[in-house]
Every structure is written in C-alpha cells, then in structure tokens.
Design a protein around this motif. Structure first.
Motif, short mmCIF file in Angstrom:
data_model
loop_
_atom_site.label_atom_id
_atom_site.label_comp_id
_atom_site.label_asym_id
_atom_site.label_seq_id
_atom_site.Cartn_x
_atom_site.Cartn_y
_atom_site.Cartn_z
N SER A 176 -9.04 4.23 0.10
CA SER A 176 -8.19 4.66 1.21
C SER A 176 -8.61 3.91 2.47
O SER A 176 -9.79 3.75 2.73
CB SER A 176 -8.36 6.16 1.47
OG SER A 176 -8.10 6.89 0.29
N SER A 199 0.84 -1.20 0.00
CA SER A 199 0.00 0.00 0.00
C SER A 199 0.87 1.25 0.00
O SER A 199 1.95 1.26 0.60
CB SER A 199 -0.89 0.03 1.25
OG SER A 199 -1.90 -0.94 1.16
N PHE A 200 0.37 2.31 -0.68
CA PHE A 200 0.99 3.62 -0.53
C PHE A 200 0.60 4.16 0.85
O PHE A 200 -0.54 3.99 1.29
CB PHE A 200 0.46 4.60 -1.58
CG PHE A 200 0.83 4.22 -2.99
CD1 PHE A 200 2.05 4.61 -3.53
CD2 PHE A 200 -0.05 3.49 -3.78
CE1 PHE A 200 2.40 4.27 -4.84
CE2 PHE A 200 0.28 3.15 -5.09
CZ PHE A 200 1.51 3.53 -5.62
N VAL A 201 1.56 4.80 1.53
CA VAL A 201 1.24 5.44 2.81
C VAL A 201 1.23 6.94 2.59
O VAL A 201 2.18 7.50 2.04
CB VAL A 201 2.28 5.06 3.89
CG1 VAL A 201 1.98 5.83 5.18
CG2 VAL A 201 2.24 3.56 4.15
N LEU A 239 -3.68 4.45 4.21
CA LEU A 239 -3.11 3.56 3.21
C LEU A 239 -3.93 3.68 1.92
O LEU A 239 -5.16 3.77 1.97
CB LEU A 239 -3.15 2.11 3.70
CG LEU A 239 -2.41 1.82 5.00
CD1 LEU A 239 -2.50 0.33 5.34
CD2 LEU A 239 -0.95 2.25 4.88
N VAL A 240 -3.26 3.67 0.78
CA VAL A 240 -3.96 3.83 -0.48
C VAL A 240 -3.72 2.61 -1.38
O VAL A 240 -2.58 2.19 -1.57
CB VAL A 240 -3.50 5.12 -1.21
CG1 VAL A 240 -4.16 5.21 -2.58
CG2 VAL A 240 -3.84 6.34 -0.37
N HIS A 285 -8.18 4.14 6.52
CA HIS A 285 -7.74 5.18 7.45
C HIS A 285 -7.30 4.67 8.81
O HIS A 285 -6.62 5.36 9.54
CB HIS A 285 -8.85 6.20 7.64
CG HIS A 285 -9.29 6.82 6.35
ND1 HIS A 285 -8.42 7.55 5.57
CD2 HIS A 285 -10.46 6.80 5.70
CE1 HIS A 285 -9.07 7.97 4.49
NE2 HIS A 285 -10.30 7.51 4.54
N LYS A 294 -2.55 11.17 6.94
CA LYS A 294 -3.94 10.82 7.23
C LYS A 294 -4.88 11.86 6.62
O LYS A 294 -4.70 13.05 6.82
CB LYS A 294 -4.16 10.75 8.74
CG LYS A 294 -5.46 10.08 9.09
CD LYS A 294 -5.36 9.33 10.42
CE LYS A 294 -6.56 8.44 10.57
NZ LYS A 294 -6.32 7.31 11.43
#
Lengths: 95, 479
Positions: free
Chosen positions: B133, A87-89, B143-144, B135, A92
């Motif tokens: 996404s 996953s991309f981080v 995370l995406v 959260h 928030k």
C-alpha cells in the motif's frame, strides 16, 4: 452457552458487518444455538482421535516453479471501483 | 535500579522472501520492481472460485532451511487461514501455517564476546506475502499494488534466547549468511526481502518471570536493529522505574527520530481466527525429498569459516571476509587448487580483487578470467618471474580484458629475470665497472649496496628480481 451482545459486536466488527440493534439480538441467539450444538459435540471423549482438518484426504498437488503470464493490468483492474494508472485506489487506510 | 540491573530478553522473527521464480500459489512472477499490478492473476487477486496450487520449490527451500538450522521437519504440515481485513490482502485472509508448521526446534550458533552461543529456533513456516500500500501519493486515498501479494515467505522465529542488541544483530547476520548460502534468499534488508521484527522485554536480573513484551517493527538494517532494541530496553526500564507498567503492543522504529512509537488501533486486529485452510490439503513430505535435500545441502558459513582457518592457515578475520559470501569462498577454493600459498591468494582476493570489483561495481560471476589464470599469475609471483607490483598491473589488465596473464606479461615486457646465471652475469659487469664503490662497501660502508642494486636494475631495465639481485650482489661482495 449464551453469547453477550458485546461478543456479538466484536465478532461483527472483525467480519466488518454493520448490524442494527435488532440484528445484534437475533445474532446473539442464533450464534448461541450454534455454540450449544458444539457443546453437545464436546461431550464426546475424543482424547485418542486426531483432529480432522480436512474431510476428504487427498494428496497435495505440487506445481513446478514455472512463471506464466498473469492478467494484463487493464483486465486485472477492470472491476476496481477506482484506480490510478495501474494501482487500485482505496480509502486511506492510515491516518 | 540502574539499567544494568535489568535483563533484556529478546526473540526475533524474520520474514525471508524466497528466491523462487513464481509465487507461492500461482504462476505469477515474483520479480521486484515491475509497475503496479503487472504480476497478478485471479489467484493472487483473490477472485471468487479460484484455488491455490502449491509451488514445489517453496517446500524444498523450507526443508533446506530447516535442515540447515538443525530443525525437526514435520512429515505432515497443515496450512491455516489467518483472517484480517486490509486492502493489500485481497482475499481477506493470509494463507500461512499455524499449529503444525513445516519445521520446529532448530538451533543457530552465533558469536558473542563470551564465545559461541546457540540460539534456539522455535519454528519455521511458509506463508504468502501481502501486497503493497502506498499512502502518500494520492490525496485522501491509498494506492494498492498486488505484485507482491502471494510471493512466498519463510517466517523464522527464534526462542527468546537473545540477551542484548549486539546478540540480536549477530543472530540476524548469522541467519542471513545461512539463507544466502542456501540460495533461498538474497539477504537484502533494505529492499525488504529479509525483514526482521523483534520481541523485547526486560526483567530484573535474577528474576524468573519474563516481563511484558513489545513487538518492534520496521527494523530494516542491522544498525536499526541495534538502535531500536537499545532504545526500547531503555524505554521499558524507565517505564518500570517510574512505577508504570509496560503495555503489550506493537511499536514502529522511527529512523528519523531514533525512537520507537506505538502503532495505533491494532488491539482488536490480533484476533485472527486461525483455522485449517480448506482449499489446501495437508502437506506430506516423502523420504525421498528429505534425503535429496539433505544430501544437496552446501557447507554452511560457520563450518566453512573454521575449515578455512584450519585447512588454509588463514587468519580469522580473513577467513570471515572470504566465507562471508558463498561466491567469494567458492572462488577462493577454485583458485587455491592452482597456488602454493593460500595466504597470498587470500590477500589478493581481499585486496586487489574486492577493490576492483567495488570500483567497477561488478560481481564475481562477471569476472572475465578463469580461476586457473589467476592461479597462473600468482604462480609467477611465487616463482619470482613477476614482481608483486607488476602483478597488480597485469591483474588489472586481466580484470578489464580477460586476457591470459602470460600474454599480458609478454606484451608489456613485465617478466622479471629470475635466472641466477643471467643475474650473476650482470652483477659481475656492474661490480667490474664500479671498483670504488666495491672498495667502500668492503671497508664497511654498507649503504653503498643500494647504489649497486640500482646499477644492476638499470642494466637489467628494471626487470631483475630484486630479491635475487640483492642476494647475488651480497654473495659476490663476500657476505
């Protein structure tokens, strides 16, 4: 047409641009000049002219609905400043 | 004013994920459930320098849906950029359609307590989905996953013609039935492949001025659609009654608390600065495509329901169950070719078949026997050579093994004796052996018949056709 600083800040926010106060003033005058140019164009009567969405008229090329492999995840994430597994981080996005 | 004096006005926006193999503008798979970022490529990742290439099937699905909803299909439609920043939208814009959508001005007919009603469809357009996404999984970060980014959607927008939460649910059910029948969408609200937003406002009854509308999101079941709309109507009436004003805003349905609440910080986000998508030329539709799609449209759920009632003489609720799912309706018609009594067949499908499918968690497509074989089984029941209860056992065996009904019947010795001569012979033997009971019967003690039937069935090892045994006994006893 004179753009207000308020309008400049709104557009800058939408484009996620952080402008200094001096840059806001400069942007206001530059953008106003562009709007003036548009106003000049608007003097033309275009009632019977269809809007142009594209300068070059080409036929849309369609693709058959066929699945092909994409990128391996490690390549897809290679440029990511931060990642967790695959996953991309990102910072928030909701509170 | 009490709540009854207010007229709710509701419009619905549905996002239906299209059942294509690949994404809208690239060849990545649309498969649900892969690990994050396993179905991505430079196009759907929004890398610089890439160009979108339109998926032909998406266009076909959009036209199919538009024609089924009696829309005007635009011969030239234009793609647009909708600009906003969100991490699951990697390009910084969504490719969608804006002022020239592919379909407009349609109609969907729904059932209301007052009869059928037409809800107008304002528009249908094609667009790409965003990524996902998450959260809560990662402290201080989101995370995406971009697997879903670029998956094709149809957005189907109704006019504000809906007047109650019940009508809203009816509209959604009818629309879902249509898109599932068309094979363009799987109709799954819970998994989010059929998503609904509702625009809700209230105005005093008799007023011609619409109230301020609120957009409701996160309505991922028919029940939530009803609950959220009812909650929102009551909330807006309360705001107005206490002298306040309804704010135009987006509110989320909170299923845990059964309430809607305002989303924060979205006011400015509505400035999307749409403009024609420079990377895609306008889409021109050829007559040939429109003709091909029009001629291949399947019969839709509502006309099919009416035909099931008129052609097969089915009760309306049965016809509803059978036509609710295209595969089941197709199956019914495939078997109906082989039976004399469609009502009996309908009862079997509704009862035995659906029960076994549910127990085994199986799909119609996985059935091991053919429609002709089920027809043969029901034919035996019709001819009286198999009792209804024995037929259920045979059916269960066919369901498990796919064996032909006549083989199962022969092996288990379930065939029922329906030959008049054979039954008469046994009846005569029994009557000769039971002179006392015969006399009692003829003296008026009719309940003795049950005993005599039992004797005949015992002599026939339970295989006599009960109706025939009864009939022969009575006639021999002089009735």
């Amino acid at each position: 047409m004179k753009l207000t600083l308020e309008q400049v800040r709104h557009v800058a926010h939408l484009a996620r641009l952080a402008l200094t106060p001096e840059e806001e003033v400069r942007a206001a005058s530059k953008l106003s000049a562009i709007l003036d140019a548009v106003d000049t164009l608007r003097e033309l009567d275009t009632t019977d002219v269809p809007p142009t969405s594209h300068a070059v008229l080409v036929e849309a090329l369609l693709r058959e609905d066929v699945v092909k492999p994409g990128l391996p995840p490690e390549v897809a994430l290679a440029n990511a400043p931060a990642k967790a597994d695959t996953s991309f981080v990102v910072p928030k996005v909701i509170e | 004013m009490p709540i009854e004096d207010f007229q709710p006005v509701i419009g619905l926006e549905v996002h239906a994920q299209l059942l294509t193999g690949s994404k809208l503008f690239c060849s990545c798979a649309t498969t649900f459930g892969a690990p994050p970022n396993h179905h991505v490529c430079p196009v759907c990742l929004g890398m610089p320098g890439v160009l979108p290439v339109l998926n032909a099937r998406v266009v076909e699905f959009a036209v199919r849906t538009g024609l089924a909803l009696r829309c005007e299909v635009r011969r030239t439609s234009v793609w647009a950029r909708k600009n906003y920043f969100y991490p699951d939208m990697p390009k910084g814009y969504q490719i969608t359609q804006y002022d020239q959508p592919i379909c407009e001005h349609g109609v969907l007919t729904i059932d209301t307590p007052g009869g059928e009603r037409d809800v107008r469809i304002r528009r249908i357009h094609m667009e790409e989905d965003a990524g996902k996404s998450v959260h809560d999984a990662h402290a201080g970060a989101s995370l995406v996953d971009l697997n879903r980014a670029g998956v094709p959607l149809l957005e189907i927008v109704s006019e504000p013609d809906i007047r109650s939460s019940e009508e809203a649910a009816e509209y959604l059910k009818a629309l879902r039935d249509v898109v599932v029948y068309l094979g363009v969408n799987d109709g799954n609200l819970e998994e989010g492949s059929f998503r609904c937003d509702a625009n809700v406002s209230v105005m005093p009854r008799g007023s011609a001025t619409l109230g301020t509308r609120v957009e409701l999101k996160n309505l991922n079941s028919f029940r939530f659609v009803r609950l959220a709309i009812d909650y929102e109507i009551a909330r807006q009436v309360e705001v107005l009654e206490s002298g306040g004003k309804v704010q135009q805003e987006t509110r989320l349905w909170d299923a845990q608390r059964s309430e809607t609440r305002a989303m924060r910080g979205k006011e400015e986000a509505h400035d999307y600065r749409y403009f024609p998508e420079p990377d895609l030329p306008p889409l021109h539709l050829e007559d040939a495509l429109l003709d091909r799609v029009a001629t291949s449209l399947p019969e839709l759920p509502r006309p099919r329901f009416r035909r099931f009632v008129s052609q097969y003489g089915l009760p309306e609720d049965t016809a509803h169950v059978l036509t609710g799912e295209r595969a089941l309706a197709d199956y019914f018609e495939a078997v109906a070719l082989h039976v004399k009594d469609p009502k009996r067949l309908a009862n079997w499908l509704q009862g035995e078949l659906l029960r076994l499918l549910k127990e085994e968690n199986a799909l119609l497509s996985a059935l091991r026997f053919t429609p002709a074989q089920l027809g043969e089984l029901l034919g035996m029941v019709e001819a009286g050579t198999l009792s209804a209860s024995a037929a259920k056992d045979v059916f269960a065996e066919m369901f498990r093994t796919g064996r032909a009904p006549r083989d199962v019947v022969a092996e288990k010795g379930l065939a029922q004796e329906s030959d008049v001569g054979a039954v008469e012979a046994v009846v005569d033997q029994v009557l000769a052996a039971c002179p006392k009971e015969v006399a009692q019967y003829q003296a008026g003690k009719k309940q003795v018949l049950g005993f005599l039937v039992g004797q005949v069935m015992r002599a026939m090892k339970g295989k006599g056709n009960p109706a025939l045994v009864n009939q022969v006994l009575k006639s021999r006893l002089g009735e």
